[in-house]
Design an enzyme around this catalytic site. Sequence first.
Site, PDB file in Angstrom:
ATOM      1  N   SER A  64       0.889  -1.143   0.097  1.00 27.42           N
ATOM      2  CA  SER A  64      -0.120  -0.061   0.055  1.00 27.42           C
ATOM      3  C   SER A  64       0.703   1.473   0.063  1.00 27.42           C
ATOM      4  O   SER A  64       0.176   2.438  -0.117  1.00 27.42           O
ATOM      5  CB  SER A  64      -0.966   0.108   1.093  1.00 27.42           C
ATOM      6  OG  SER A  64      -2.000  -0.899   0.963  1.00 27.42           O
ATOM      7  N   TYR A 191      -3.804  -2.083 -10.363  1.00 28.06           N
ATOM      8  CA  TYR A 191      -3.740  -2.069  -8.714  1.00 28.06           C
ATOM      9  C   TYR A 191      -2.803  -3.074  -8.200  1.00 28.06           C
ATOM     10  O   TYR A 191      -1.800  -2.800  -7.497  1.00 28.06           O
ATOM     11  CB  TYR A 191      -5.134  -1.881  -8.270  1.00 28.06           C
ATOM     12  CG  TYR A 191      -5.252  -1.963  -6.617  1.00 28.06           C
ATOM     13  CD1 TYR A 191      -4.863  -1.047  -6.018  1.00 28.06           C
ATOM     14  CD2 TYR A 191      -5.367  -3.199  -6.021  1.00 28.06           C
ATOM     15  CE1 TYR A 191      -4.707  -0.732  -4.485  1.00 28.06           C
ATOM     16  CE2 TYR A 191      -5.541  -3.312  -4.645  1.00 28.06           C
ATOM     17  CZ  TYR A 191      -4.941  -2.023  -3.843  1.00 28.06           C
ATOM     18  OH  TYR A 191      -4.872  -2.120  -2.591  1.00 28.06           O
ATOM     19  N   TYR A 243      -4.226   3.063   8.029  1.00 28.78           N
ATOM     20  CA  TYR A 243      -5.591   2.689   8.243  1.00 28.78           C
ATOM     21  C   TYR A 243      -6.295   3.106   9.626  1.00 28.78           C
ATOM     22  O   TYR A 243      -6.093   4.114  10.179  1.00 28.78           O
ATOM     23  CB  TYR A 243      -5.593   0.989   8.082  1.00 28.78           C
ATOM     24  CG  TYR A 243      -4.783   0.696   6.801  1.00 28.78           C
ATOM     25  CD1 TYR A 243      -5.351   1.080   5.592  1.00 28.78           C
ATOM     26  CD2 TYR A 243      -3.596   0.172   7.136  1.00 28.78           C
ATOM     27  CE1 TYR A 243      -4.758   0.584   4.707  1.00 28.78           C
ATOM     28  CE2 TYR A 243      -2.915  -0.174   5.812  1.00 28.78           C
ATOM     29  CZ  TYR A 243      -3.647  -0.001   4.639  1.00 28.78           C
ATOM     30  OH  TYR A 243      -2.682  -0.554   3.538  1.00 28.78           O
ATOM     31  N   VAL A 261       1.297  -3.731   3.773  1.00 28.54           N
ATOM     32  CA  VAL A 261       0.962  -5.024   4.717  1.00 28.54           C
ATOM     33  C   VAL A 261       2.355  -6.221   4.280  1.00 28.54           C
ATOM     34  O   VAL A 261       2.597  -6.920   4.935  1.00 28.54           O
ATOM     35  CB  VAL A 261      -0.018  -5.918   4.394  1.00 28.54           C
ATOM     36  CG1 VAL A 261      -1.156  -5.112   4.808  1.00 28.54           C
ATOM     37  CG2 VAL A 261      -0.486  -6.303   2.864  1.00 28.54           C
TER      38      VAL A 261
END
Length: 309
Positions: A64, A191, A243, A261
């Site tokens: 991310s 993505y 997050y 992650v």
Amino acid sequence: MHDLQSLLNDINQTLISYEDRGVVADYIPELAKQDSQSFGMTVATVDGQVLSVGDTDVPFSIQSISKVFVLTMALGKIGDTLWKRVGREPSGSAFNSIVQLEHEKGIPRNPFINAGAIVTTDVVLAGHKPKETIGEILRFVRGLVNEDAIYIDEHVARSETQTGYRNAALANYMRAFGNLDNPVEEVLGVYFHQCAIAMSCSELARAGLYLANGGVNPQGGIKVIPPRRVRRINAIMMTCGHYDGSGDFAFRVGLPGKSGVGGGILAIVPNKAAIAVWSPGLDTNGNSKLGTVALEILVAKTGWSVFGA
Ligand code: GLU
């Protein structure tokens, strides 16, 4: 001025014996293979120093953290109209949550949760073939570091494609609300590949320098984005980069940061430095456990938090 290299060595020494390293991401087999003992940290300063400790030349999956680079590119393409399609508020929920999307009519809370990043990817894809867009993203990241060895880990991308049911759900849901322009499979293909970019800490810290230096990459003096845009991207990193753990990261570290992650974190010290840290074990919010501790110590010793010493 503190001696940064000795500080990094001390942090490494302190963390070597840490047992509570969190849990390596296991939602795709490729990430589950990572060694929870790995640890690396690089500080790249705007005046040209690059200081490292630990496994800082080992490429890891940036996951991310790629959302920062793709947000930068999407803003470059369509500017502030992006904010009609994605918000800039913390989500207070998990990175892959779908619940808010229904209430908010397919407009994701921010560009750093998966749904928001899928929108920025859609923006970058517009008018291109997926392969071209993947190439464009990779070229952008390579250009920031001037390092052509940065690559996309095809195993990670494939693994992600095979198990990406939630991301497919998010993308389909947004398409149903008219907030994706390109076919879902194409957007997801791009993505998953951007998430699978592999970089070392030493490369990642250097790639982040434009965000520490008013939008100008100090390695070569190239203007990447205007200062106003840097300020805004850093603000979103601070409020949304971790997050549901973003508040805790601001409290403990106090720097704009983005986690992935794969266990990496990119943190920005405005006007001073970009920091990359990697330790694959994650906390319950999906953020690197040791990486956060390492940044917490660094900031406590340097006084680099944007909120004061
Ligand atoms: N590729 C991951 C996903 O979309 C990114 C998650 C992350 O790094 O937070 O599920």
